[in-house]
Design an enzyme around this catalytic site. Structure first.
Site: not given
Ligand code: AGP
Length: 594
Positions: A2, A27, A70, A94-95, A467, A471, A474, A490, A589
């Site tokens: 509509c 419509r 309609w 409309n819906g 990964e 870990k 970091e 390589h 974080k």
């Molecule tokens: C992972 O251990 C780190 N703290 C860092 O790589 C993190 O994963 C990255 O900053 C992404 O953060 P998010 O998952 O909150 O996007």
């Protein structure tokens, strides 16, 4: 479908709305109607058939709504034409209101008299029930009771000088004119007056006045699934260890209620399932650990999902120019849902019309609001800067999404059943690894003197090697790198000697023999090797220096299990070096800056 139209401003409304009705007649032209408010008076006309001007000179007033119908619910007749009115409230719609029968029955029990057979009339009655002086408030409350789709415009002499509009699935735009505002189902009804438009999104309402408009967004109330004690360390020395020890539970909660016999149920993908079915490629985007989860997802989408997939770092893809179109989907993987690089990439993909989805932990985060759907990882709060349980949640969810996509393509019921059956056992198998953490700590103590580590893996475990390296580096500040096993020769092999141990991810899978060859390459250069291997593999024990065993599982699910000992390895290494484990130097974080 509509057509709805309305005008509020300084001009006489009737000519503008009638003109709009003619433009929108494509419509629906079973019937049409228009009402014009002139202070307390309301002029109303409804006709079957196409629009005829019958010299309505008395239709004075600057507020009006109209409708081209309609017929969907209720036959083609004058009483079923819109606007529908009850107790001084006029609605065009409309819906489809899916639950109108139940609502109508309830209203009739309360003494309401209905004049039409349509679903729309229910809206006028509901607004009347909720009205206490404010039209938009009454409309908002009324719409909360409605299940279905709508694009509506509402006027009333009881709260005049405004048009209230709302959208859910049916299009609505606002034309911004010099002398007022027009609401319409599409631009064809406003183009004669303005080219400045605003498009309402689903869940939005707006209040139009002659010289202003206000957009109201109904914020979805979301329930955080955290318990207050979940943001305390409890008996653990560090959040990081607490969160690693929750990893088996995370797999459980991420899969809870989502595993069927031979498919998965992911509510957050429901509204996108048609587009996912048509998709010919999946982009997966993340940063840091989120990227490594995305990279694992690339293998999962290819192997189980049966769809082309490409993983990218948010910080890179945001500056590139991939060819994007509506036949693609992009999954953004993020614990916080606030990572600036991911969000910038998300905007690029959205602007290109790509279907954007999120795999997110933080409820209500920007990523969840900006994507068109997605799946929560349900890990609870992750406090330590080093992301551990969230990573496990991410690859668990990506495994389920790959099953979802695969079942839309060529993943057989039997194969899906096999993966799902094994996925149900993974939390228990993860718990076995966690219970073995002291053995991992003992191995760590033997390697504390080393300042460089290499992590190698192949296929599903290549991203896990990266990964593991991330870990370790970091939180212990020890140099570590992850690379595909096949890449050693390589170049990286030049680094390997008695001072550079290698962690080799070598579960019993399709590339096991190739990984054994890589381990031999390292051993031939006097490199020490710590293997992550499948229970019962006695052969590897004869070749390497130390073995951390994980329970057997199918190849595609090994990443969930191989990551856990690497998280523990990094934790115990940093603990022995007395690092600030939960808040490592130079990091944060959630990286909400570029
Ligand atoms: C992972 O251990 C780190 N703290 C860092 O790589 C993190 O994963 C990255 O900053 C992404 O953060 P998010 O998952 O909150 O996007």
């Amino acid at each position: 479908m509509c057509g709805i139209i309305g005008y509020i401003g300084e001009k006489q409304a009737y000519p503008i709305v009638i003109n709009g009705l003619k433009k929108l007649e494509y419509r629906g032209y079973d019937s049409y109607g228009i009402c014009v408010l002139d202070n307390e008076k309301v002029f109303l006309k409804k006709r079957v058939g196409q629009i005829l001007e019958e010299g309505e000179s008395e239709f004075n007033g600057c507020v009006s709504i109209g409708h081209d119908r309609w017929a969907s619910t209720g036959g083609v007749c004058e009483k079923n034409a819109h606007p529908h009115e009850y107790n001084g409230f006029y609605v065009v719609h409309n819906g489809i209101i899916e639950n109108y029968k139940e609502l109508k029955e309830d209203l009739i029990k309360k003494g309401h008299i209905f004049n039409s057979d349509t679903d729309t009339e229910v809206i006028a009655h509901l607004i009347s029930e909720e009205f206490n002086g404010n039209l938009e408030d009454a409309a908002r409350k009324a719409l909360k009771k409605i299940i279905g789709s709508y694009g509506i415009a509402v006027v009333s002499p009881k709260d005049k000088d405004k048009i209230v509009i709302a959208k859910m699935s049916s299009p609505i735009i606002i034309g911004i004119c010099k002398d007022g505002h027009i609401v319409a189902s599409d631009p064809s009804a406003v183009i004669d007056y303005t080219k400045q438009i605003i498009t309402l999104d689903d869940g939005e309402m707006a209040v139009l006045r002659k010289d202003s408009y206000m957009i109201l967004k109904e914020k979805k109330i979301e329930t955080i699934d955290w318990e207050s004690d979940s943001i305390s360390k409890g008996d653990y020395a560090h959040y990081m260890l607490k969160e690693i020890m929750e990893e088996s539970k995370v797999i459980e909660s991420a899969t809870m209620g989502r595993l069927l016999d031979n498919n998965v149920k992911l509510g957050g993908l429901e509204s996108s399932k048609e587009r996912l079915e048509e998709a010919n490629k999946i982009f997966l985007i993340g940063c840091g650990t989120g990227y490594y989860a995305a990279k694992t997802g690339e293998y999962l989408m290819e192997e189980i999902g049966g769809i082309d997939a490409e993983a990218h770092m948010g910080s890179e893809i945001r500056y590139r120019n991939p060819r994007l179109d509506r036949n693609e989907a992009a999954i953004f993987v993020s614990q916080s849902g606030e990572t600036a690089d991911n969000l910038a990439a998300l905007k690029k993909f959205k602007d290109a019309g790509v279907l954007t989805l999120g795999v997110t932990n933080a409820i209500g985060s920007t990523q969840t609001r900006e994507t068109e759907g997605g799946v929560y990882t349900r890990c609870g709060p992750e406090i330590a800067v080093a992301s551990t349980k969230a990573f496990i949640g991410q690859i668990t969810v990506l495994t389920m999404i790959s099953i979802f996509l695969g079942r839309q393509r060529n993943l057989s019921e039997k194969k899906a059943e096999e993966v799902i059956k094994e996925l149900r056992d993974i939390p228990f198998k993860a718990e076995l690894i966690l219970n073995n953490r002291e053995e991992i700590n003992n191995i760590v103590q033997k390697y504390l003197r080393f300042k460089d580590f290499w992590f190698i893996g192949r296929k599903f475990n290549y991203p896990i090697a990266m990964e593991g390296a991330l870990k370790l580096k970091e939180i212990s500040y020890i140099h570590a790198e992850g690379t595909p096993g096949g890449e050693l020769k390589h170049g990286p092999l030049a680094l390997i000697d008695e001072n550079c141990p290698t962690v080799a991810l070598c579960p019993r899978d399709s590339v096991y023999d190739k990984m054994l060859s890589n381990i031999e390459e390292v051993k031939a250069r006097n490199g020490k090797v710590i293997a992550i291997a499948s229970e019962g593999d006695n052969k590897i024990k004869e070749i390497v220096d130390d073995v951390i065993y994980i329970p057997k599982t199918i190849e595609a699910l090994t990443p969930i299990l191989t990551a856990i000992p690497l998280h523990l390895f990094a934790y115990y290494f940093a603990l022995a070096l007395k690092r600030d484990i939960d808040k490592p130097r130079n990091l944060a974080k959630s990286v909400t800056v570029e």
